[in-house]
Design a protein around this motif. Sequence first.
Motif, short mmCIF file in Angstrom:
data_model
loop_
_atom_site.label_atom_id
_atom_site.label_comp_id
_atom_site.label_asym_id
_atom_site.label_seq_id
_atom_site.Cartn_x
_atom_site.Cartn_y
_atom_site.Cartn_z
N VAL A 38 0.64 -1.25 -0.05
CA VAL A 38 0.13 0.02 0.10
C VAL A 38 0.80 1.33 0.10
O VAL A 38 0.44 2.11 -0.79
N GLU A 41 2.41 1.91 -3.51
CA GLU A 41 1.46 2.16 -4.41
C GLU A 41 0.89 3.62 -4.37
O GLU A 41 0.79 4.35 -5.35
N PHE A 42 0.64 3.88 -3.08
CA PHE A 42 0.16 5.16 -3.09
C PHE A 42 0.92 6.60 -2.25
O PHE A 42 0.32 7.66 -2.54
N MET A 234 -4.32 -7.10 1.93
CA MET A 234 -3.55 -6.23 1.52
C MET A 234 -1.96 -6.73 1.35
O MET A 234 -1.31 -6.29 0.57
N ASN A 242 -5.22 -2.77 -3.83
CA ASN A 242 -4.97 -1.48 -4.12
C ASN A 242 -5.78 -0.71 -5.44
O ASN A 242 -6.04 0.36 -5.24
N ARG A 246 -8.03 2.45 -4.78
CA ARG A 246 -7.74 3.63 -5.56
C ARG A 246 -8.93 3.84 -6.14
O ARG A 246 -9.47 5.13 -6.28
#
Length: 261
Positions: A38, A41-42, A234, A242, A246
Amino acid sequence: MELQIKERNGFNYVDEGAGEVLLLLHGLFGALSNWEDVVREFSPDYRVIIPLLPIYDMPLTKAGVPGLMNYVEDFLVAIQQTEPVTLLGNSLGGHVALVYALHNPARVRRLVLTGSSGLFEDSMGGSFPKRGNYAFVQERVGYTFYDPTLATKDLVDEVFDVTNSNAKCLRIISIARSAQRHNLSKDLTRISVPTLLVWGLNDTITPPPVAHEFHRLIAGSELRFLDHCGHAPMMERPREFNAYLRQFLHRTTRQPAPVAA
């Protein structure tokens, strides 16, 4: 991705990226590393913060869901986070996130729960790890996942070390009992922020009927299931988790008001 731990005013935490805050809360036997995918990705688009919850060393008199919720409150004050956050919680972390949202509704922008306790949980397969029995601990850690091979030696070793500490075990038992006592079924109708529920179809700790009950009680919540997935989506299905996250974040982003001509 190796997470860098920061320290401020006695709090240890991960803090990556910039922008709107995603605050991630791990579970009873969880760790910061549970959220690595996470963060990766973010963090380019959000500020991702993960406090290390003091599960194993908090004062025994405070070792419970309310004590952990107070810790999160104090942590956000310590890092001077005043804007509302999006709270993500796995297992016990979801339970703490819910209690925080109920006590601080103006400070929460959204909720994301995955394998959350708060209604029902069968932690560690119905029993706590037996002290000194590595095979038993390995089996129970594997119980977290659909694919038990994801219970790596590092994960098993970490739990095994915890179960061989009387002080840590006392806190784990106290927190687990507190989670069972603090059933939120009568309170969840007060949750009004956008809420995403992501659940493993093969979760045996908080089984799918628990997800359906969360969905029923939290008005307007979205429920997404992942097949071949246990209690930690996750970690076990990070790409799909993810993607759902998103989509949810984009869908619930407040659009700026139009400028008058």
